[in-house]
Design a protein around this motif. Structure first.
Motif, PDB file in Angstrom:
ATOM      1  N   GLN A   4      44.731  46.316  42.222  1.00  0.00           N
ATOM      2  CA  GLN A   4      45.236  45.575  43.367  1.00  0.00           C
ATOM      3  C   GLN A   4      44.101  44.874  44.111  1.00  0.00           C
ATOM      4  O   GLN A   4      44.232  43.718  44.514  1.00  0.00           O
ATOM      5  CB  GLN A   4      45.976  46.513  44.328  1.00  0.00           C
ATOM      6  CG  GLN A   4      46.780  45.787  45.400  1.00  0.00           C
ATOM      7  CD  GLN A   4      47.907  44.961  44.800  1.00  0.00           C
ATOM      8  OE1 GLN A   4      48.688  45.437  43.990  1.00  0.00           O
ATOM      9  NE2 GLN A   4      47.975  43.679  45.185  1.00  0.00           N
ATOM     10  N   GLU A   5      42.979  45.566  44.261  1.00  0.00           N
ATOM     11  CA  GLU A   5      41.827  44.946  44.921  1.00  0.00           C
ATOM     12  C   GLU A   5      41.318  43.735  44.149  1.00  0.00           C
ATOM     13  O   GLU A   5      40.971  42.709  44.733  1.00  0.00           O
ATOM     14  CB  GLU A   5      40.695  45.971  45.087  1.00  0.00           C
ATOM     15  CG  GLU A   5      40.944  47.022  46.150  1.00  0.00           C
ATOM     16  CD  GLU A   5      39.814  48.034  46.215  1.00  0.00           C
ATOM     17  OE1 GLU A   5      39.252  48.220  47.312  1.00  0.00           O
ATOM     18  OE2 GLU A   5      39.500  48.636  45.169  1.00  0.00           O
ATOM     19  N   ASP A  30      43.838  40.875  44.563  1.00  0.00           N
ATOM     20  CA  ASP A  30      43.973  40.356  45.928  1.00  0.00           C
ATOM     21  C   ASP A  30      42.791  39.501  46.371  1.00  0.00           C
ATOM     22  O   ASP A  30      42.858  38.847  47.414  1.00  0.00           O
ATOM     23  CB  ASP A  30      44.143  41.518  46.920  1.00  0.00           C
ATOM     24  CG  ASP A  30      45.526  42.136  46.859  1.00  0.00           C
ATOM     25  OD1 ASP A  30      46.421  41.538  46.231  1.00  0.00           O
ATOM     26  OD2 ASP A  30      45.706  43.232  47.438  1.00  0.00           O
TER      27      ASP A  30
END
Length: 381
Positions: A186-187, A190
């Motif tokens: 997710q990091e 994003d």
């Protein structure tokens, strides 16, 4: 025409390795970066500077005469020093020259050093206008390749980004890496997009650092009382430049050809590899080059990555150093740093990123897509 190879000459070994941690640009002089790596390599091998017969320095951004101005601080011994510039493959090319010199019997101990700091040095203008000189920058080129790969093989952007997740995890365990923070998928996703689906953490950082490797002959191992158990054999050194391939991705075809030549020299196949360091300046590159080297078939790399085959402890550890994505890409040192990582792995000295039972490793670097350098290292005891 038949050409000789490293295998036709006398055996050569990596006896010592040393690094200065890769990091963002600082006020530290390049002289200090390079000397830190060289002194570490000498201490690792148990050698003195006076034992070294020649030096090859890979650098892309320091300008003229960097070697002498740096290495003179170790003592004026009169050895030949040569500076090597081959874009991202500068360090790999310096290491190749050190191997060939020792293998040919022209030296018994040769230093391969890579050192660089970010600079404004750029490729010399050709004077010939290109159709897209200012449009297709590297990030865009590889973003387009990522789109093509995903479309052809039904791979998602998240599966490509998983390369960065793995390599940041590896880099978090490497004290020499520029990026030392573990990241979630997710990091990675994003982060701001640099081009296409490639986000910032899927693109390598370019900073400063240094890496050194001492290449020795078998005679030097015995004469200088080196520990043979810590001397790793270099069994192949292959270098090629691109041809016309009829494809939008010449880097992959060039990698395939160069890997084939390296395997023939070493007398192995891709199935024998335990550790691989690849030119993963962008996340999609690891998938493309893993397939080109022969770790798997076309379109299979993303699935194998998801199943842990390329993790430390998996079938073949790919970029256990963190790769260019996390270890960093200071240009000149990068290829020598790969050699240092593989040497550490084959010695069993890589700590919590150690690939169990590693005996054979491959280092792969590209220079502006025009050249490819591949070395095979093996534990020979």
């Amino acid at each position: 025409m038949m050409r000789g190879t490293l295998a036709d000459l006398r055996p050569v070994y990596v006896a010592g390795i040393g690094l200065h941690p890769y990091r963002r640009l600082s006020e530290t002089p390049y002289v200090r970066l390079g000397l830190t790596a060289v002194r570490s390599a000498l201490a690792d091998a148990g050698l003195a500077w006076t034992d070294v017969d020649s030096a090859w320095t890979g650098t892309a951004g320091l300008g003229m005469a960097a070697s002498r101005r740096m290495l003179r601080h170790l003592g004026a011994t009169g050895i030949p020093m040569t500076q090597v510039e081959n874009a991202s493959a500068s360090g790999s090319s310096a290491f190749r020259q050190a191997c060939l010199e020792v293998a040919a019997g022209l030296a018994d101990v040769s230093l391969a050093l890579g050192v660089d700091k970010p600079s404004r040095v750029r490729a010399a203008p050709t004077g010939v206008a290109g159709l897209a000189d200012r449009l297709v920058v590297p990030a865009t080129h590889f973003a387009l390749l990522a789109d093509e790969y995903m479309d052809r093989h039904g791979v998602t952007a998240e599966q490509v980004a998983a390369v960065a997740v793995k390599n940041h995890r590896n880099g978090s365990r490497n004290p020499f890496a520029q990026r030392r923070k573990e990241r979630t998928l997710q990091e990675v996703m994003d982060e701001p997009a640099v081009s296409g689906t490639l986000t910032r953490l899927q693109c390598c950082p370019i900073g400063e650092g240094a890496a050194a490797a001492l290449v020795v002959s078998g005679e030097a191992v015995e004469r200088l009382g080196l520990d043979p158990a810590r001397c790793v054999g270099v069994t192949a050194s292959a270098q090629r430049s691109e041809r016309l391939y009829g494809t939008a991705d010449p880097d992959t075809e060039l990698t395939r050809e160069t890997a084939g030549e390296a395997f023939r020299q070493a007398g192995i196949t891709a199935a024998d590899l335990d550790v691989v360091e690849v030119h993963d300046a962008f996340s999609i590159e690891e998938l493309l080059y893993a397939e080109a080297i022969g770790l798997c078939g076309a379109g299979e790399a993303a699935g194998l990555l998801a199943r842990g085959a390329f993790d430390v402890g998996g079938r073949c550890a790919v970029s256990p150093s963190g790769g260019l994505l996390a270890m960093g890409h200071p240009i000149g040192p990068t290829g020598v740093g790969q050699i240092a990582e593989i040497t550490r792995q084959l010695r069993g000295e890589a700590g919590d990123r150690q690939q169990p039972g590693a005996r054979t490793g491959l280092a792969h670097m590209l220079g502006v897509g025009a050249v490819c350098v591949i070395h095979v290292l093996q534990r020979l005891d």
